[in-house]
Structure formats: C-alpha cells, structure tokens
Motif scaffolding. Structure first.
Motif, PDB file in Angstrom:
ATOM      1  N   ASN A 139       0.929  -1.026  -0.432  1.00 14.26           N
ATOM      2  CA  ASN A 139       0.211   0.127  -0.067  1.00 14.26           C
ATOM      3  C   ASN A 139       0.599   1.150  -0.312  1.00 14.26           C
ATOM      4  N   VAL A 140       0.298   2.361  -0.264  1.00 18.59           N
ATOM      5  CA  VAL A 140       0.689   3.940   0.062  1.00 18.59           C
ATOM      6  C   VAL A 140      -0.331   4.473   1.343  1.00 18.59           C
ATOM      7  N   VAL A 141       0.841   5.611   1.609  1.00 18.33           N
ATOM      8  CA  VAL A 141      -0.129   6.042   2.503  1.00 18.33           C
ATOM      9  C   VAL A 141      -1.532   6.235   2.301  1.00 18.33           C
ATOM     10  N   ASN A 142      -2.669   6.280   3.340  1.00  9.95           N
ATOM     11  CA  ASN A 142      -4.275   6.989   2.325  1.00  9.95           C
ATOM     12  C   ASN A 142      -4.721   5.986   1.176  1.00  9.95           C
ATOM     13  N   ASP A 143      -4.090   5.039   0.173  1.00  7.85           N
ATOM     14  CA  ASP A 143      -3.521   5.495  -1.516  1.00  7.85           C
ATOM     15  C   ASP A 143      -3.391   6.528  -1.848  1.00  7.85           C
ATOM     16  N   GLU A 144      -2.760   7.029  -1.497  1.00  3.89           N
ATOM     17  CA  GLU A 144      -1.810   7.840  -2.350  1.00  3.89           C
ATOM     18  C   GLU A 144      -0.180   7.519  -2.469  1.00  3.89           C
ATOM     19  N   TYR A 145       0.424   8.759  -3.566  1.00  2.00           N
ATOM     20  CA  TYR A 145       1.297   9.087  -3.850  1.00  2.00           C
ATOM     21  C   TYR A 145       1.871  10.164  -4.942  1.00  2.00           C
ATOM     22  N   ARG A 146       2.598  11.018  -4.318  1.00 10.39           N
ATOM     23  CA  ARG A 146       2.957  11.873  -5.646  1.00 10.39           C
ATOM     24  C   ARG A 146       4.132  11.668  -6.260  1.00 10.39           C
ATOM     25  N   TYR A 147       3.935  12.643  -7.517  1.00 11.26           N
ATOM     26  CA  TYR A 147       4.751  12.781  -8.326  1.00 11.26           C
ATOM     27  C   TYR A 147       5.086  13.812  -9.330  1.00 11.26           C
ATOM     28  N   LYS A 148       6.364  14.639  -8.892  1.00 10.72           N
ATOM     29  CA  LYS A 148       6.480  15.852 -10.018  1.00 10.72           C
ATOM     30  C   LYS A 148       5.222  17.179  -9.389  1.00 10.72           C
ATOM     31  N   GLU A 195      -6.140   4.336 -18.816  1.00 18.59           N
ATOM     32  CA  GLU A 195      -7.085   3.584 -17.734  1.00 18.59           C
ATOM     33  C   GLU A 195      -5.917   3.163 -16.707  1.00 18.59           C
ATOM     34  N   THR A 196      -4.538   3.326 -16.839  1.00 20.01           N
ATOM     35  CA  THR A 196      -3.311   3.216 -16.296  1.00 20.01           C
ATOM     36  C   THR A 196      -3.056   5.144 -16.880  1.00 20.01           C
ATOM     37  N   ARG A 197      -2.958   5.823 -17.156  1.00 17.48           N
ATOM     38  CA  ARG A 197      -2.378   6.723 -17.137  1.00 17.48           C
ATOM     39  C   ARG A 197      -2.164   7.617 -16.156  1.00 17.48           C
ATOM     40  N   ALA A 198      -4.128   7.478 -16.322  1.00 17.51           N
ATOM     41  CA  ALA A 198      -4.668   8.321 -14.584  1.00 17.51           C
ATOM     42  C   ALA A 198      -4.513   7.747 -13.559  1.00 17.51           C
ATOM     43  N   LYS A 199      -3.860   6.893 -13.495  1.00 15.81           N
ATOM     44  CA  LYS A 199      -3.157   6.975 -11.660  1.00 15.81           C
ATOM     45  C   LYS A 199      -1.931   6.563 -11.972  1.00 15.81           C
ATOM     46  N   TYR A 200      -0.599   6.291 -13.196  1.00 15.16           N
ATOM     47  CA  TYR A 200       0.435   6.061 -13.056  1.00 15.16           C
ATOM     48  C   TYR A 200       0.823   6.510 -14.746  1.00 15.16           C
ATOM     49  N   PRO A 201       1.392   7.888 -14.514  1.00 16.50           N
ATOM     50  CA  PRO A 201       1.627   8.578 -15.674  1.00 16.50           C
ATOM     51  C   PRO A 201       3.207   8.334 -16.456  1.00 16.50           C
ATOM     52  N   PHE A 202       2.782   6.357 -16.642  1.00 13.21           N
ATOM     53  CA  PHE A 202       4.188   6.226 -17.647  1.00 13.21           C
ATOM     54  C   PHE A 202       3.806   5.317 -18.298  1.00 13.21           C
ATOM     55  N   GLU A 203       5.104   5.031 -19.634  1.00 10.67           N
ATOM     56  CA  GLU A 203       4.617   4.341 -20.630  1.00 10.67           C
ATOM     57  C   GLU A 203       5.275   3.086 -19.975  1.00 10.67           C
ATOM     58  N   PHE A 204       5.004   2.225 -20.366  1.00  9.18           N
ATOM     59  CA  PHE A 204       4.626   0.476 -20.001  1.00  9.18           C
ATOM     60  C   PHE A 204       4.897  -0.209 -20.607  1.00  9.18           C
ATOM     61  N   GLU A 205       5.714  -1.487 -20.317  1.00  7.09           N
ATOM     62  CA  GLU A 205       5.418  -2.048 -20.939  1.00  7.09           C
ATOM     63  C   GLU A 205       5.673  -3.553 -20.112  1.00  7.09           C
ATOM     64  N   PHE A 255       6.696   8.289   5.135  1.00  5.63           N
ATOM     65  CA  PHE A 255       7.192   9.374   4.737  1.00  5.63           C
ATOM     66  C   PHE A 255       5.972   9.174   4.057  1.00  5.63           C
ATOM     67  N   ARG A 256       6.389  10.975   3.345  1.00  7.29           N
ATOM     68  CA  ARG A 256       5.542  11.475   2.464  1.00  7.29           C
ATOM     69  C   ARG A 256       5.881  12.438   1.165  1.00  7.29           C
ATOM     70  N   GLY A 257       7.261  11.188   1.403  1.00 11.36           N
ATOM     71  CA  GLY A 257       8.098  12.278  -0.451  1.00 11.36           C
ATOM     72  C   GLY A 257       7.291  12.043  -1.497  1.00 11.36           C
ATOM     73  N   GLU A 258       8.360  12.417  -2.786  1.00 15.76           N
ATOM     74  CA  GLU A 258       8.071  11.631  -4.144  1.00 15.76           C
ATOM     75  C   GLU A 258       7.990  10.619  -4.364  1.00 15.76           C
ATOM     76  N   LEU A 259       7.742  10.294  -5.298  1.00 14.52           N
ATOM     77  CA  LEU A 259       7.706   8.540  -5.523  1.00 14.52           C
ATOM     78  C   LEU A 259       8.736   8.020  -5.904  1.00 14.52           C
ATOM     79  N   PRO A 260       9.386   9.113  -6.711  1.00 10.40           N
ATOM     80  CA  PRO A 260      11.554   8.450  -6.740  1.00 10.40           C
ATOM     81  C   PRO A 260      12.351   8.297  -5.983  1.00 10.40           C
TER      82      PRO A 260
END
Length: 294
Positions: A54-63, A99-109, A266-271
């Motif tokens: 889990n992430v705290v409060n189901d939230e994480y931060r990026y940029k 759908e994934t980009r709305a909650k995870y802003p990365f291009e992946f496979e 921890f309340r920092g950014e994703l990296p």
C-alpha cells in the motif's frame, strides 16, 4: 487459460493478471498452488505492479501531483495480451492504457513469462520503458500462495519454513492503521537452525518482511522437515512471508519483492520511496525467480 507441461509438472496461467493458477505435481499427483478459496483469499499468485503493498491513504506524489493507487498496483486486476507459447514457455504482455495513465503517468510494457525447466517453474518479468525521454519508476513483486498442508490429516501448524544459508534474520511489520512499515523496529526471527515452525499465531500481525537481501532461498517443508516447494529469489532485496492468520487458511505465501509499503512517516515523492526502481528512457530490465517442486 494457457497450459504447459513436461514430465514433472503441469501449470496453468490465466490471461487475467498473467497469474500462475496451477502447479500440478505429477509425481505426487497433487496440486501445490493454493486454489483461491474466496473464504480465505481469492487469488493464486498475483503479480504486484507497479506497486508492492500500500501507499499511505492510497496516495503517492510525483512531480508535485497526487495520484491514487490501490494496494499492490493494478496489473493483477487487468487482462494481459497473450504473446505466445513455446514447448516450455508461455508469455503475456500488459501495456500502458488511458486507464493506467490516469493513476500511473508512465509509458510501460510488462512482459510476463512462465517457463518450465524440469521440476522448476521460472517466473520471468521484462519491464520496458516505452518513453524515449522520461524515466520509469516502479516496484514489482510476486505473491504466490502454496498449499500448506498438502496431505490429508495434517495441519498448517505441522509445517515448517526453511531459510537456506540465512543467519540472524530480522523482520519488520506493517502498522495496520496506516499500512506503513515500522522500519525502525526490527525483530529477530527465532529459528531452530535454519527452520521456522509455522505456529498458530505467526501471522497475527500480517506479513513478516525481510529487507536488505536477507532471504535468497526459502522452502516450505512437510512435518518431517523435507522441502516440497523451494523458491530461489536471490536477486530480490525484500521478501514477505504471509498468510491469513486464521488456522483454517491452508496456504503460505512466499513473496519476492522489489519495493514494498512506505516506511513509517514517508511523505516524499515517488523516486524517494523505499525500494523504488528507476528505468532509464527506452530502457528494459529482466527480473526472475524460480519455484522448484522437490
């Protein structure tokens, strides 16, 4: 569902979550993977991506932006595309969607391959960063549940966990109210040599989490101390040992992880998140672990 077999094993892998759903041991004529009884836990061996835990409060931060993410990410609940099958392997793929980009802003496979090698199932993940300009940040882990016990007339508490070549193991626990890891309060694991007895209250406080590459090889053992499942997870920094705490939940999960729940406070950014992995633009990485039937 796709199937694969050799003289030792027959396995099944589902399109949903590219989830390993069966390990049939031909020698014992037994199913060794937990069969997802919803009364206790309705999964077999989900893939945890792009978050573990889990992430705290189901939230994480990026940029500077806040995103919402459910426990263990989204891959386990998505339909993968069937890539192909060989005499000894099955592969599936998942790519970024709107759908994934709305909650995870990365291009992946994510390409998931299960490969049979004698009495062993190799689980192989290839992560690709499809962006040619931005890094990819992710966590990834396995969550396979194995039947425990495997024989009639036995109980889970008759069984044991063997930690191969491990000394002075220490584990940390998840704070239930916040789902953070209490990383500042490690506990020494009490072993008999390299053996842990599966006691009635072992999982009362959720998963036992071992960080810092402590666990490289681990087995589930029958009451006589003989391994029937062995996992080689030597490249994984973290490892979780878990089951539902109720005694009738007849399974134990052996979980190799890159990344896990946030550290307490921890309340920092994703990296900056504990165990977070970075993949350069246009890069790829292959990670694997194995399950051997003894």
């Amino acid at each position: 569902m796709q199937y694969l077999e050799n003289e030792y094993l027959k396995i099944a892998v589902a399109e949903h979550g590219a989830e390993l759903s069966s390990i049939w041991d031909k020698k014992r004529n037994k199913e060794l993977l937990w069969q997802a009884d919803p009364k206790f836990w309705n999964r077999h061996a989900p893939i945890l991506f792009p978050f573990v835990g889990n992430v705290v409060n189901d939230e994480y931060r990026y940029k500077g932006q806040t995103y919402h993410m459910s426990s263990h990410g989204f891959a386990r609940d998505m339909e993968f595309d069937f890539v192909g099958k060989t005499d000894d392997s099955i592969s599936f793929s998942l790519k970024a969607t709107d759908e994934t980009r709305a909650k995870y802003p990365f291009e992946f496979e994510l390409i998931v391959t299960h490969k049979l090698e004698g009495n062993k199932v190799n689980v192989i993940w290839e992560i690709k960063n499809l962006s040619d300009s931005e890094p990819l940040y992710y966590s990834i882990g396995g969550h396979p549940a194995f039947r425990c016990p495997i024989n009639e007339g036995e109980k889970r508490t008759d069984y044991k966990v063997k930690f191969h070549d491990a000394k002075d193991l220490k584990y940390v626990l998840i704070i239930q109210a916040t789902r953070e890891v209490d990383h500042e309060c490690p506990t020494k694991l009490t072993l008999n040599g390299d053996i842990l007895d599966i006691t009635e209250h072992l999982f009362d406080k959720d998963a036992l989490i071992f960080d810092n590459n402590q666990v490289k090889k681990v087995s589930l053992c029958t009451p006589d101390g003989k391994p029937y499942i062995t996992m080689d997870c030597s490249e994984f920094p973290s490892f979780g040992l878990w089951s539902k705490p109720v005694i009738d939940a007849e399974y134990v999960c052996l979980e190799p992880w890159f990344g896990r729940c946030d550290n307490k406070g921890f309340r920092g950014e994703l990296p900056e998140k504990y165990g977070e992995q970075e993949l350069a633009a246009s890069g790829s990485r292959t990670i694997s672990y194995s399950i051997s039937v003894n």
